[in-house]
Write an enzyme that holds these catalytic residues in place. Structure first.
Site, mmCIF file in Angstrom:
data_model
loop_
_atom_site.group_PDB
_atom_site.id
_atom_site.type_symbol
_atom_site.label_atom_id
_atom_site.label_comp_id
_atom_site.label_asym_id
_atom_site.label_seq_id
_atom_site.Cartn_x
_atom_site.Cartn_y
_atom_site.Cartn_z
ATOM 1 N N THR A 1 -5.526 2.307 -11.541
ATOM 2 C CA THR A 1 -5.736 2.051 -10.116
ATOM 3 C C THR A 1 -4.528 1.256 -9.605
ATOM 4 O O THR A 1 -3.823 0.627 -10.395
ATOM 5 C CB THR A 1 -6.996 1.206 -9.880
ATOM 6 O OG1 THR A 1 -6.829 -0.034 -10.563
ATOM 7 C CG2 THR A 1 -8.241 1.898 -10.394
ATOM 8 N N GLU B 1 -11.380 6.375 -9.914
ATOM 9 C CA GLU B 1 -12.451 6.304 -10.926
ATOM 10 C C GLU B 1 -13.405 7.496 -10.864
ATOM 11 O O GLU B 1 -14.332 7.599 -11.636
ATOM 12 C CB GLU B 1 -13.262 5.012 -10.721
ATOM 13 C CG GLU B 1 -12.519 3.732 -11.081
ATOM 14 C CD GLU B 1 -11.732 3.148 -9.907
ATOM 15 O OE1 GLU B 1 -11.383 3.910 -8.987
ATOM 16 O OE2 GLU B 1 -11.468 1.930 -9.929
ATOM 17 N N LYS C 1 -16.348 -10.040 9.501
ATOM 18 C CA LYS C 1 -17.609 -10.734 9.733
ATOM 19 C C LYS C 1 -17.438 -11.722 10.877
ATOM 20 O O LYS C 1 -16.697 -12.686 10.769
ATOM 21 C CB LYS C 1 -18.036 -11.479 8.458
ATOM 22 C CG LYS C 1 -19.455 -11.993 8.568
ATOM 23 C CD LYS C 1 -19.947 -12.565 7.251
ATOM 24 C CE LYS C 1 -21.451 -12.733 7.306
ATOM 25 N NZ LYS C 1 -21.984 -13.348 6.107
ATOM 26 N N TRP D 1 -21.432 -7.836 11.170
ATOM 27 C CA TRP D 1 -20.300 -7.109 10.604
ATOM 28 C C TRP D 1 -19.689 -6.154 11.623
ATOM 29 O O TRP D 1 -20.407 -5.521 12.386
ATOM 30 C CB TRP D 1 -20.753 -6.290 9.390
ATOM 31 C CG TRP D 1 -21.218 -7.143 8.244
ATOM 32 C CD1 TRP D 1 -22.501 -7.358 7.862
ATOM 33 C CD2 TRP D 1 -20.395 -7.892 7.350
ATOM 34 N NE1 TRP D 1 -22.538 -8.196 6.771
ATOM 35 C CE2 TRP D 1 -21.260 -8.545 6.430
ATOM 36 C CE3 TRP D 1 -19.009 -8.088 7.224
ATOM 37 C CZ2 TRP D 1 -20.788 -9.363 5.417
ATOM 38 C CZ3 TRP D 1 -18.548 -8.906 6.203
ATOM 39 C CH2 TRP D 1 -19.433 -9.539 5.316
HETATM 40 P P1 ADP Z 1 -5.836 4.461 -4.923
HETATM 41 O O1 ADP Z 1 -6.018 5.954 -4.784
HETATM 42 O O2 ADP Z 1 -4.990 3.830 -3.879
HETATM 43 O O3 ADP Z 1 -5.696 3.936 -6.318
HETATM 44 P P2 ADP Z 1 -8.523 4.032 -4.950
HETATM 45 O O4 ADP Z 1 -8.832 5.080 -5.911
HETATM 46 O O5 ADP Z 1 -8.935 2.654 -5.251
HETATM 47 O O6 ADP Z 1 -7.110 3.921 -4.498
HETATM 48 O O7 ADP Z 1 -9.044 4.460 -3.529
HETATM 49 C C1 ADP Z 1 -10.363 4.672 -3.342
HETATM 50 C C2 ADP Z 1 -10.786 4.043 -2.062
HETATM 51 O O8 ADP Z 1 -10.101 4.636 -0.959
HETATM 52 C C3 ADP Z 1 -12.240 4.281 -1.779
HETATM 53 O O9 ADP Z 1 -13.038 3.360 -2.467
HETATM 54 C C4 ADP Z 1 -12.272 4.104 -0.274
HETATM 55 O O10 ADP Z 1 -12.316 2.746 0.088
HETATM 56 C C5 ADP Z 1 -10.947 4.652 0.163
HETATM 57 N N1 ADP Z 1 -11.109 6.038 0.635
HETATM 58 C C6 ADP Z 1 -10.801 7.168 -0.002
HETATM 59 N N2 ADP Z 1 -11.056 8.235 0.761
HETATM 60 C C7 ADP Z 1 -11.547 7.781 1.936
HETATM 61 C C8 ADP Z 1 -12.020 8.377 3.151
HETATM 62 N N3 ADP Z 1 -11.995 9.680 3.336
HETATM 63 N N4 ADP Z 1 -12.479 7.567 4.121
HETATM 64 C C9 ADP Z 1 -12.498 6.230 3.966
HETATM 65 N N5 ADP Z 1 -12.061 5.600 2.866
HETATM 66 C C10 ADP Z 1 -11.596 6.360 1.859
#
Ligand code: ADP
Length: 543
Positions: free
Chosen positions: A184, A328, A439, A444
């Site tokens: 990640t 993940e 918040k 929220w």
């Molecule tokens: P990276 O790909 O940057 O390593 P992550 O796998 O952690 O990041 O990214 C996943 C996160 O990206 C999700 O938990 C969510 O918060 C955000 N995300 C992914 N797709 C979308 C979407 N279509 N709309 C809103 N948030 C999204």
């Protein structure tokens, strides 16, 4: 009573051997670091992958070894995916946009044995070489004529393939054998490794192939702008060959003009990437007054796609699939291939629905829970933290028991860190990342909702809504925005535009104009960096 059917382990190598036979003429078209466009069919790719697999074996690579890649989207990167995983080693893709510190951490944590690198990333490795394992072997992904001077004592990719046999006996092993490793981005703490299996990868390819509808046109051309260096380019290197689609690999030039030209020349049907990439393409489309020839589908995800972007694409005849997922989750969890009743809604209502994150893919269960961990109804109103479970979801992190324990609940579900609601039709609405929610006075405010409303103002090109500490209200929202042109709208004007959707107390207290927004290693707007940049900022009513 047990059924009487054969059981064969799911293997990544079977995808390519199948494609070479069933879809032999579909192509991988690559913009190379050498500067030209290279084409090869799946039938031509398989023998090269076999030669590469022999070469790796010759280098002493064994089952379970981590073999790293640091490369753009291109056919050699694709070959590595199959040659490494196919023989039971683990393809560890590294994101070149990570900081030097993260890169050093990841390579040492993964204990990579060999690192394959594109010419353009050689200097990144040279700069950190002394902090990487001394016995790491480097291979530069080019031919002899293009080998750069380097201090890595690196081997040459094409030379490795020379003279190797065209056939490789792909070993049979348990389908739960690890196949790929992706860390990640580690916005907080050290990066954590998602360790995919042959089973999860093949299932993900089958599932994605099943749900994304017109975004996977039969024998069509598909452009993964999503990188092979992060979350397997949303599984496209597996799904595309399975379905007989050609892959158009953009290499290193990902600006709007370069993407437009490539899509136009190659008549790409469907393109996949994060919203910031489509912002660039959209600017080029506006400039040229037309969309690239053949372009009919876009898949957007990785962060919330602004409603106005979805609307613009749909107006020009490009169907939008808004997908949600995570590293993940292999990564796709939900998709925007909407049911027919949504497609037949009046345009505005249809766009409203398409702006949500869509329905879950088969095999991934979703639940939202309140602060006590109690599951909330899927009624479109209840909001909670989103947990997921399924065959394509991690069960923990590679060599990291602490992070693994923290990620899972007592029933074995994985906590996404996203706050969401789910409506009775199963359509997911991501409100925010838990850490980005604002918040104010005990209530929220969704930063995604604020951003959606603000970017529909013609004077705002892009923006981020972030929380600023406030002694009375706890936090107050401010907008950090990039202006569409030199005439910046006033805060009152922005309020007037947004007030249709928000109560007065939810509107941002200020707008801070910036020339551009900082991006994360995966091309998302980096709110963490913004918050750091604004540590000295004082809200208007506190000045
Ligand atoms: P990276 O790909 O940057 O390593 P992550 O796998 O952690 O990041 O990214 C996943 C996160 O990206 C999700 O938990 C969510 O918060 C955000 N995300 C992914 N797709 C979308 C979407 N279509 N709309 C809103 N948030 C999204």
């Amino acid at each position: 009573m047990q059924g009487m059917m054969m059981q064969q382990p799911l293997r990544i190598s079977d995808i390519l051997t199948y494609a070479a036979e069933a879809n032999p003429n579909a192509e991988i078209v690559s913009v190379r670091t050498e500067g030209d466009i290279h084409r090869q069919t799946y039938a031509e790719t398989l023998p090269r992958v076999c030669r590469l697999a022999h070469a790796l074996r010759g280098m002493g690579v064994q089952l379970g070894d981590r073999i790293a890649t640091l490369a753009w989207n291109g056919y050699r990167h694709f070959e590595l995916y199959y040659a490494i995983s196919g023989q039971g080693a683990i393809c560890h893709t590294i994101n070149p946009r990570l900081s030097a510190e993260q890169l050093i951490y990841i390579v040492n944590h993964a204990q990579d044995k060999v690192l394959f690198v594109d010419v353009s990333f050689v200097p990144i490795l040279e700069a950190v070489q002394n902090d990487l394992p001394a016995d790491l072997t480097y291979v530069i992904m080019t031919d002899r004529a293009h080998m750069p001077e380097n201090s890595l004592n690196a081997l040459c990719y094409e030379t490795l393939l020379d003279g190797q046999p065209d056939h490789f006996d792909w070993p049979v092993f348990d389908e739960n054998t690890a196949s790929g490793l992706c860390y990640t981005s580690g916005t907080t703490g050290n990066p954590k490794g998602a360790l995919y299996t042959h089973r999860s990868t093949v299932l993900h390819a089958l599932i994605v192939g099943n749900v994304l509808g017109s975004a996977l046109p039969k024998e069509g051309k598909i452009l993964p702008v999503v990188p092979l260096f992060h979350v397997n380019a949303w599984g496209l290197p597996y799904t595309a060959p399975l379905l007989g689609m050609s892959l158009v690999m953009p290499g290193q030039h990902l600006d709007g003009a370069s993407l437009f030209r490539l899509m136009d020349d190659e008549q790409v049907d469907s393109a996949w990437g994060v919203p910031t990439v489509w912002q660039g393409l959209m600017a080029e489309i506006d400039k040229q007054g037309r969309k690239p020839a053949g372009f009919s589908d876009v898949v957007v995800g990785g962060s919330a796609a602004p409603r106005v972007m979805i609307e613009k694409f749909e107006q020009m005849g490009v169907a939008v699939g808004h997908a949600w997922g995570m590293t993940e989750m292999s990564p796709i969890g939900t998709h925007g291939n909407m049911p027919r009743w949504v497609e037949s809604l009046p345009f505005d209502q249809m766009i409203d629905k398409k702006s949500l994150q869509g329905r879950r893919v088969f095999g991934v269960d979703l639940k939202i829970v309140d602060e006590d961990g109690t599951a909330q109804p899927h009624d479109g109103t209840a909001i909670g933290e989103l947990y997921v479970r399924g065959n394509t979801v991690v069960s923990g992190y590679f060599n990291n028991p602490e992070a693994s324990a923290a990620a899972m609940d007592a029933d074995g579900w994985f906590g996404t860190g996203d706050i969401a609601s789910i409506d009775p039709h199963g359509i997911l609405s991501i409100q925010d990342r838990a850490k980005d929610l604002i918040k104010s006075g005990g209530e929220w405010i969704s930063s995604i909702d604020l951003e959606n409303a603000a970017t529909s103002h013609p004077g705002i090109a892009t923006c981020a809504a972030i929380a600023m500490a406030h002694p009375k209200w706890d936090e107050r929202p401010v907008l950090v925005a990039v202006a569409a042109d030199s005439a910046r709208p006033s805060l009152e004007d922005i309020h007037a535009h947004m007030s249709e959707h928000f109560a007065k107390w939810q509107l941002p207290d200020d707008v801070i104009w910036v020339p551009e927004l900082p991006l994360t290693a995966t091309g998302k707007i980096s709110k963490l960096t913004l918050r750091r940049q604004l540590t000295d900022y004082v809200l208007p009513d506190l000045r």
